[in-house]
Design a protein around this motif. Structure first.
Motif, PDB file in Angstrom:
ATOM      1  N   VAL B  19      25.157  37.988  32.811  1.00 29.11           N
ATOM      2  CA  VAL B  19      27.059  38.265  32.919  1.00 29.11           C
ATOM      3  C   VAL B  19      26.935  37.335  34.388  1.00 29.11           C
ATOM      4  O   VAL B  19      27.830  36.841  34.285  1.00 29.11           O
ATOM      5  CB  VAL B  19      27.473  39.238  32.942  1.00 29.11           C
ATOM      6  N   SER B  39      38.305  34.789  30.476  1.00 28.68           N
ATOM      7  CA  SER B  39      37.765  35.992  29.986  1.00 28.68           C
ATOM      8  C   SER B  39      36.564  35.846  29.277  1.00 28.68           C
ATOM      9  O   SER B  39      35.458  35.680  28.955  1.00 28.68           O
ATOM     10  CB  SER B  39      38.489  36.230  28.848  1.00 28.68           C
ATOM     11  N   GLY B  40      36.009  36.751  30.315  1.00 33.38           N
ATOM     12  CA  GLY B  40      34.167  37.200  29.777  1.00 33.38           C
ATOM     13  C   GLY B  40      33.372  36.593  30.120  1.00 33.38           C
ATOM     14  O   GLY B  40      32.437  36.805  31.085  1.00 33.38           O
ATOM     15  N   LYS B  43      34.193  37.375  36.592  1.00 32.16           N
ATOM     16  CA  LYS B  43      35.373  37.990  37.615  1.00 32.16           C
ATOM     17  C   LYS B  43      34.819  38.983  38.120  1.00 32.16           C
ATOM     18  O   LYS B  43      34.498  39.473  38.924  1.00 32.16           O
ATOM     19  CB  LYS B  43      36.569  37.252  37.254  1.00 32.16           C
ATOM     20  N   SER B  44      35.442  40.292  36.740  1.00 30.40           N
ATOM     21  CA  SER B  44      35.009  41.595  37.712  1.00 30.40           C
ATOM     22  C   SER B  44      34.108  42.055  38.006  1.00 30.40           C
ATOM     23  O   SER B  44      33.844  42.771  38.842  1.00 30.40           O
ATOM     24  CB  SER B  44      35.796  42.204  35.730  1.00 30.40           C
ATOM     25  N   THR B  45      32.856  41.306  37.238  1.00 27.57           N
ATOM     26  CA  THR B  45      31.171  42.400  37.348  1.00 27.57           C
ATOM     27  C   THR B  45      30.803  41.665  38.678  1.00 27.57           C
ATOM     28  O   THR B  45      30.149  42.182  39.458  1.00 27.57           O
ATOM     29  CB  THR B  45      30.836  41.049  36.471  1.00 27.57           C
TER      30      THR B  45
HETATM   31  N1  ATP Z   1      29.757  47.785  30.799  1.00 30.50           N
HETATM   32  C1  ATP Z   1      29.719  46.617  30.117  1.00 30.50           C
HETATM   33  N2  ATP Z   1      28.382  46.557  29.454  1.00 30.50           N
HETATM   34  C2  ATP Z   1      27.987  45.415  28.418  1.00 30.50           C
HETATM   35  N3  ATP Z   1      28.329  44.561  29.231  1.00 30.50           N
HETATM   36  C3  ATP Z   1      29.995  44.321  29.866  1.00 30.50           C
HETATM   37  C4  ATP Z   1      29.894  45.274  30.737  1.00 30.50           C
HETATM   38  N4  ATP Z   1      31.472  44.839  31.089  1.00 30.50           N
HETATM   39  C5  ATP Z   1      31.555  43.681  31.338  1.00 30.50           C
HETATM   40  N5  ATP Z   1      30.395  43.270  30.331  1.00 30.50           N
HETATM   41  C6  ATP Z   1      30.359  42.291  30.089  1.00 30.50           C
HETATM   42  O1  ATP Z   1      30.199  40.929  30.735  1.00 30.50           O
HETATM   43  C7  ATP Z   1      30.676  39.830  30.623  1.00 30.50           C
HETATM   44  C8  ATP Z   1      31.220  39.398  32.104  1.00 30.50           C
HETATM   45  O2  ATP Z   1      32.916  40.824  31.489  1.00 30.50           O
HETATM   46  P1  ATP Z   1      33.368  40.938  32.921  1.00 30.50           P
HETATM   47  O3  ATP Z   1      34.693  42.011  32.652  1.00 30.50           O
HETATM   48  O4  ATP Z   1      32.806  40.574  34.559  1.00 30.50           O
HETATM   49  O5  ATP Z   1      34.049  39.854  32.915  1.00 30.50           O
HETATM   50  P2  ATP Z   1      35.818  39.262  33.735  1.00 30.50           P
HETATM   51  O6  ATP Z   1      35.903  37.753  33.635  1.00 30.50           O
HETATM   52  O7  ATP Z   1      36.670  40.055  35.088  1.00 30.50           O
HETATM   53  O8  ATP Z   1      37.237  39.333  32.269  1.00 30.50           O
HETATM   54  P3  ATP Z   1      38.268  39.152  32.467  1.00 30.50           P
HETATM   55  O9  ATP Z   1      39.971  37.846  32.533  1.00 30.50           O
HETATM   56  O10 ATP Z   1      38.764  39.397  30.569  1.00 30.50           O
HETATM   57  O11 ATP Z   1      38.663  41.037  32.680  1.00 30.50           O
HETATM   58  C9  ATP Z   1      31.596  39.819  29.789  1.00 30.50           C
HETATM   59  O12 ATP Z   1      31.288  39.050  28.325  1.00 30.50           O
HETATM   60  C10 ATP Z   1      31.639  41.432  29.149  1.00 30.50           C
HETATM   61  O13 ATP Z   1      31.008  41.560  27.450  1.00 30.50           O
END
Ligand code: ATP
Ligand code: MG
Lengths: 219, 261
Positions: B19, B39-40, B43-45
């Motif tokens: 990711v 989304s996805g 960013k959060s990660t």
């Molecule tokens: N605990 C987890 N286990 C498995 N996969 C995860 C987990 N958390 C996030 N992912 C996957 O990691 C990827 C990145 O997720 P993340 O939440 O960081 O995205 P984001 O950019 O914050 O999205 P959003 O704008 O929807 O919040 C996504 O494909 C998500 O499905």
């Protein structure tokens, strides 16, 4: 007849009271250990360690699959034979009830902890709380509402199950009653008294559990 | 000057799924960086890795020169320096506002109660919520809860604040009060990493925009440049989606009598 019945009850009262004392003592200690053990079980089960969870699962299944009575025999008769370790029957009963109760309370605590939003854990971690602080200040207090009603119900089961201790020779309230009946043949009266005793101890608990459950249903 | 935060060749997997891919990002003290992306995209990660809520699998992550990816990292220590605010506030529901604010300072930092309380009250006053000192979270609106959550992090005196879509769960009329608080922090010179879908806010508050897609940083740019002349086609497409909504033409009203005939 009526007066002799009351007379008999008065005469037997000290013996019944002794038995009741044993029942209450075993139950109270069993409940204490079940609660402490159950909270520990619940916390360990939510740490996310695979090995720990397997271990707890084995423990749980052992107490779910094997009747409490068999556990009592195993501990009372088995320990001296296999380990040369003999424990007084009173403490055998406390030990078995405590371990059995801990597995039941533990599952309730685990469920209550897991029902909390995951964000509570993360918010706690992100202000730097350590493991036990997280549980003590954030998670367990919030799980309390959900776990208290079912835990009280487990307490009533522990109290009722404590009567099995008679089978390893503890003179608890039922055994005391039987001794009186053997002497006097007044089975209706004595069993009536036993009925009343268990009802008076358990009913307030299960009523409290129901009230709390209703009051906290939306919390 | 050495950056306060520095990701280098940073990788993160969830099982087989990668990711974050070879992320390089340096943030200077006092800088406000807004992370955008579909989304996805991770960013959060990325934010969660920075305070140890997620474990990384490779590369390097430094905070103030200190390497964080290693077995010796004391994350409790790090988390006191890196505050994080979440989309759904996550206030502790069984505690009053002031107890929420004091839990970290008293139990983690072992500070004096009167000193920590004075700071908490000053910060509450600053976000306009001193009168809610003894309220419980459930008695507050979403916007109020989120401002409290920000103060809860600030009470730890962090060096950096991470904001993960902190207005996404709020009703529109409450978004402003939260964004104003964040803007105030930016003006004061606090280091901020912000994930948001509020494009106008991103443009106003950011010193730099980081655009991510599918776990990679595709573009880093000054906000004005990013919003007017994005360097990558992907960023362009991403921005078009937002401007589409903003410039949506008014639907022509249908003649009323049509339904009757
Ligand atoms: N605990 C987890 N286990 C498995 N996969 C995860 C987990 N958390 C996030 N992912 C996957 O990691 C990827 C990145 O997720 P993340 O939440 O960081 O995205 P984001 O950019 O914050 O999205 P959003 O704008 O929807 O919040 C996504 O494909 C998500 O499905
Ligand atoms: Mg996200």
């Amino acid at each position: 007849m009526a007066s002799s019945g009351i007379e008999l009850l008065l005469v037997s009262l000290p013996q019944l009271a002794m038995g009741a004392g044993q029942t209450l003592a075993i139950s109270a200690l069993g409940i204490l250990f079940a609660t402490l053990g159950g909270v520990l079980y619940g916390v360990l089960a939510t740490l996310g360690s695979r090995w720990l969870n397997i271990l707890l699962q084995v423990y749980l299944e052992l107490f779910r699959a094997i009747p409490v009575l068999v556990w009592l025999y195993l501990v009372f008769f088995g320990l001296p034979i296999f380990f040369g370790l003999s424990i007084p029957s009173f403490w055998c009963a406390v030990l078995v009830l405590g371990l059995w109760g801990a597995s039941e309370v533990g599952e309730v605590v685990r469920g209550a902890l897991q029902s909390l939003p995951r964000g509570q854990r993360e918010a706690g971690l992100s202000i730097g709380l350590g493991g036990w602080q997280l549980y003590a200040y954030v998670l367990l207090p919030q799980a309390l509402k959900r776990m208290t009603p079912p835990t009280i119900n487990i307490y009533t089961r522990i109290i009722k199950t404590s009567s099995l201790a008679v089978l390893i020779g503890v003179v608890e309230v039922i055994k005391a009653g039987q001794q009186i009946i053997e002497r006097t043949y007044e089975s209706v009266l004595i069993y009536g008294a036993l009925f009343l005793f268990f009802f008076l101890v358990c009913y307030p608990l299960s009523a409290a559990s129901r009230v709390l459950e209703r009051r906290w249903a939306h919390a | 000057m050495n950056p306060l935060i520095e990701f280098q060749g940073f990788n993160k997997f969830f099982g087989q799924h990668q990711v974050l891919k070879d992320v390089d990002l340096a943030v200077q003290a006092g800088e406000v960086v807004v992370i955008l992306g579909p989304s996805g995209c991770g960013k959060s990660t990325l934010l969660r890795c920075l305070n140890g809520l997620e474990e990384a699998q490779g590369g390097s992550l430094r905070l103030d020169g200190q390497e964080l990816l290693g077995p010796d990292t004391d994350w409790r220590q790090v988390r006191q320096r890196v505050g994080m605010v979440f989309q759904s506030y996550h206030l502790f529901g069984h505690m009053s506002v002031i107890d929420n604010l004091l839990l970290g300072p008293l139990k983690v930092q072992k500070r004096e109660r009167h000193e920590a309380q004075a700071q908490a009250e000053a910060l509450l006053a600053r976000v306009g919520l001193l009168d809610k000192r003894d309220a419980f979270p459930r008695q507050l609106s979403g916007g109020q809860q989120q401002r409290i959550a920000i103060v809860r992090s600030l009470c730890m005196n962090p060096q950096v604040m991470l904001f993960d879509e902190v207005t996404a769960a709020l009703d529109p009329e409450m978004v402003k009060e939260v964004l104003q608080v964040i803007q105030g922090l930016a003006r004061e010179g606090m280091t901020l990493l912000i994930v948001t879908h509020e494009m106008a806010f991103a443009r106003a508050v950011a010193d730099r925009i980081v655009f991510m897609e599918a776990g990679r940083i595709l573009e880093q740019n000054h906000p004005e440049r990013f919003f007017t002349q994005p360097q990558t086609a992907r960023a362009q497409q991403f921005l078009e989606k937002f401007s589409f909504v903003e410039s949506l033409p008014k639907t022509l009203s249908k003649p009323l009598h049509k339904e009757l005939s």
